[in-house]
Design an enzyme around this catalytic site. Structure first.
Site, PDB file in Angstrom:
ATOM      1  N   GLY A   1      11.114  62.246  17.772  1.00 59.42           N
ATOM      2  CA  GLY A   1       9.891  62.877  18.243  1.00 59.42           C
ATOM      3  C   GLY A   1       9.149  62.093  19.293  1.00 59.42           C
TER       4      GLY A   1
ATOM      5  N   CYS B   1      10.813  49.088  18.108  1.00 60.10           N
ATOM      6  CA  CYS B   1      11.390  47.832  18.599  1.00 60.10           C
ATOM      7  C   CYS B   1      11.572  47.847  20.107  1.00 60.10           C
ATOM      8  CB  CYS B   1      12.712  47.563  17.908  1.00 60.10           C
ATOM      9  SG  CYS B   1      13.562  46.105  18.533  1.00 60.10           S
TER      10      CYS B   1
ATOM     11  N   LYS C   1       9.266  40.312  23.825  1.00 59.63           N
ATOM     12  CA  LYS C   1      10.099  39.191  24.272  1.00 59.63           C
ATOM     13  C   LYS C   1      10.018  39.010  25.781  1.00 59.63           C
ATOM     14  CE  LYS C   1      10.828  38.652  20.179  1.00 59.63           C
ATOM     15  NZ  LYS C   1       9.807  39.681  19.954  1.00 59.63           N
TER      16      LYS C   1
ATOM     17  N   THR D   1      12.353  56.907  10.062  1.00 60.03           N
ATOM     18  CA  THR D   1      11.151  57.215  10.857  1.00 60.03           C
ATOM     19  C   THR D   1      10.308  55.995  11.214  1.00 60.03           C
ATOM     20  OG1 THR D   1      10.125  57.800   8.734  1.00 60.03           O
ATOM     21  CG2 THR D   1      10.908  59.614  10.114  1.00 60.03           C
TER      22      THR D   1
ATOM     23  N   ILE E   1       3.534  38.782  14.350  1.00 63.40           N
ATOM     24  CA  ILE E   1       2.930  39.459  15.495  1.00 63.40           C
ATOM     25  C   ILE E   1       1.791  38.624  16.069  1.00 63.40           C
ATOM     26  CG2 ILE E   1       1.741  41.544  16.273  1.00 63.40           C
ATOM     27  CD1 ILE E   1       3.183  43.058  14.002  1.00 63.40           C
TER      28      ILE E   1
ATOM     29  N   GLY F   1       0.007  43.650  10.165  1.00 64.79           N
ATOM     30  CA  GLY F   1       1.224  44.233   9.610  1.00 64.79           C
ATOM     31  C   GLY F   1       1.412  45.689  10.033  1.00 64.79           C
TER      32      GLY F   1
ATOM     33  N   ASP G   1      11.901  50.551   8.130  1.00 64.02           N
ATOM     34  CA  ASP G   1      10.515  50.344   7.724  1.00 64.02           C
ATOM     35  C   ASP G   1      10.010  51.413   6.766  1.00 64.02           C
ATOM     36  OD1 ASP G   1      10.680  48.242   9.449  1.00 64.02           O
ATOM     37  OD2 ASP G   1       9.082  48.897  10.795  1.00 64.02           O
TER      38      ASP G   1
ATOM     39  N   HIS H   1      29.924  19.365  20.857  1.00 64.79           N
ATOM     40  CA  HIS H   1      28.965  18.282  21.122  1.00 64.79           C
ATOM     41  C   HIS H   1      28.842  18.089  22.629  1.00 64.79           C
ATOM     42  CE1 HIS H   1      26.839  14.490  20.703  1.00 64.79           C
ATOM     43  NE2 HIS H   1      27.675  13.973  21.615  1.00 64.79           N
TER      44      HIS H   1
END
Length: 576
Positions: free
Chosen positions: A115, A122, A131, A228, A269, A362, A409, A545
């Protein structure tokens, strides 16, 4: 129940010929994917990639016959019923995208209903554009750090930046990746339907957009995944005007740079935005309800992060208080006022005046409007959809709702983009009759500050509780970035790594890193947990290394497991 069993049997038969084992897509599919993802990520910082395509690396290889069959499929059939699709996914963020691509690999006919924007939070309003802001502001911070550059013999003149140019970088990155993700789906034959979806009964979904008669319809599917996502959570008493009081959705646009900003919440955040703002010259005040900053972090890591990310920067903080009343202002004219109330006593203790407020408290699941009642499902009090370990949606009595899954989520199990993608792959495996349970303790998390913070598994505090409860000895191995040649070459020796493990079995319980490229380093540990490797297994891994990966090498080699009483005695040294 008989029909449900028959459906599962038919489903398993359809999926049985493919699995997570590698196959190979036909040339057109490989070409489409290569063009899509190379275009999307060719100029993206490495830290942006895992968020978008964490699980895609293992699910792009489609057997040639399977790819053609999925696109040429007429209608899915099970137990005599016909459906438009094998799988319909409601929402096409990172979770829905990952599920769709894995389902195509299994030969399923797939549609996604979105939608808003392909890529979800993200890609469009979260980890990807943030980022870009962190990459640009991080360069500004680095170039302004004359002491650091001088130590490597580098001198620079005045450093300036274009705020709008930085903002444009983030916006363009999101648009580029969004477009490439959409083309990748289309290239694999996934149907993209536009609209907000809701259930109209078992196997049926209706979709459309408010005020649009030209968009929408109704489709049926044997299986349905709810993906969603979520939206920013805003506590009561905080009106959002999008200008002086805003969420991360607004902050990512970087419309202006306030002289002084209050950030409510000191989690991922809040920390990342404090990194951006302070690099670009803004002073920051954290407002945290709990007694310590970064309350979700391992306490030792949080103390180190406070030293590296808070102290020495224009940041102060108030802990143990909540913002009970916020009054928006006018940029450059009228300040924002914040009423601070003691979290325990509920008494007003202070009032702040700042230029702007970022609400970073959050996220909340976006599950309204799905008409879940039509399939006898209710969300919990926070809005999350209850699911089983196999991502199956549970009804009001706790029973599995056949053929309906929920990932990401919206189920609240682990609110990270790559966790959603992994859950989507797990859900597809289960609907194909191959039982699969994702180990969420193997899912890594990262905060892309400078330096970065990452972890997988449990904190030291939790590990100590587990050791006491189960009666085992807890092993703790630590190392410093100051002992790493590559970090010292970069003049980036600040940081540490810590591993928690059982001394009796060698089981890895958690790994925590703060330091240069910590977000990239964590995956060796997370994959070890996912594949049930012990410290005895991974301490023999070989690392190039000099590289930063030797931080983990040093960590693994420090771990010592108790030898069983029945173990044969080791050979004794003979040299004098």
């Amino acid at each position: 129940m008989a029909s449900f069993t028959a459906n599962k049997a038919a489903q398993a038969a359809k999926c049985s010929s493919t699995s997570l084992a590698p196959g190979r897509a036909p040339a057109p599919a490989r070409s489409a994917l290569r063009n899509a993802y190379t275009g999307a990520f060719g100029s993206v910082a490495p830290s942006s990639r895992p968020c978008v395509l964490d699980a895609i690396q293992q699910s792009r290889r489609v057997p040639a016959g399977r790819f053609i069959a999925s696109r040429a499929s007429v209608v899915a059939q099970a137990s005599g019923e016909k459906y438009d699709y094998d799988l319909v996914i409601i929402g096409c963020g990172v979770g829905g995208h990952g599920a769709a691509l894995h389902a195509v690999e299994q030969g399923l006919k797939v549609a996604v209903i979105e939608g808003h924007d392909i890529g979800g939070t993200c890609v469009n309003r979260g980890c990807v554009p943030s980022k870009a802001l962190l990459a640009a502001s991080g360069r500004v911070r680095e170039l302004k750090n004359q002491h650091h550059l001088k130590a490597m013999g580098i001198q620079v003149g005045a450093v300036d930046f274009d705020r709008q140019g930085i903002a444009n970088h983030a916006t363009q990155l999101a648009k580029t990746i969004q477009g490439n993700l959409a083309r990748s789906l289309e290239g694999l034959g996934v149907k993209i339907l536009t609209g907000q979806a809701k259930f109209v009964g078992p196997h049926k979904v209706k979709y459309g957009l408010p005020g649009r008669v030209d968009v929408g319809g109704e489709v049926s599917a044997r299986d349905i995944i709810i993906a969603t996502g979520s939206v920013p959570f805003v506590p009561p008493g905080i009106p959002i005007d999008g200008k002086t009081v805003f969420t991360s959705d607004h902050a990512l646009k970087l419309d202006w740079l306030p002289n002084w900003i209050a950030i409510i919440g000191s989690g991922y955040i809040g920390l990342e935005f404090s990194d951006v703002y302070t690099a670009l010259g803004t002073e920051v005040t954290f407002i945290e309800a709990l007694d310590n900053l970064m309350p979700g972090f391992d306490k030792e890591i949080a103390r180190t992060a406070q030293r590296l990310l808070i102290q020495g920067r224009p940041i102060d903080y108030h802990t143990g208080v909540i913002a009970t009343k916020v009054t928006p202002g006018v940029p450059g004219v009228k300040p924002v006022t914040i009423e601070l109330t003691d979290f325990k006593t509920k008494k007003v203790v202070n009032e702040l005046e700042v230029d702007a407020v970022l609400v970073a408290t959050g996220r909340a699941p976006y599950t309204n409007g799905l008409n879940l009642g039509s399939i006898n499902v209710e969300t919990d009090r926070r809005g999350f959809i209850p699911v089983s370990d196999k991502m199956e949606v549970l009804d009001t009595k706790g029973n599995v709702v056949p053929h309906v899954y929920c990932i990401g989520d919206a189920n609240g199990k682990y609110m990270l983009a790559h966790a959603a993608s992994a859950q989507g792959i797990s859900a597809v495996e289960n609907m194909c009759g191959r039982p699969h349970v994702l180990n969420h303790l193997s899912v890594p998390a990262a905060c892309f500050t400078h330096p970065e913070v990452s972890f997988v598994g449990v904190t030291q505090e939790k590990a100590e509780e587990m050791a006491k409860e189960k009666g085992f000895k807890l092993g703790i191995a630590k190392t410093s970035f100051k002992a790493n040649s590559k970090a010292l070459a970069e003049k980036e020796g600040d940081g540490m790594a810590k591993m928690l493990y059982r001394k009796d079995t060698g089981e890895i319980l958690g790994v925590h890193i703060i330091g240069l490229h910590a977000a990239d380093l964590i995956h060796e540990a997370s994959n070890a947990i996912a594949t049930n490797q012990t410290v005895q297994d991974i301490k023999f891994n070989v690392h190039a290394h000099p590289t930063l990966s030797e931080v983990l090498d040093e960590l693994f080699k420090q771990a010592h497991v108790e030898k069983p009483a029945s173990a044969p005695a080791a050979k004794q040294p003979v040299a004098a």
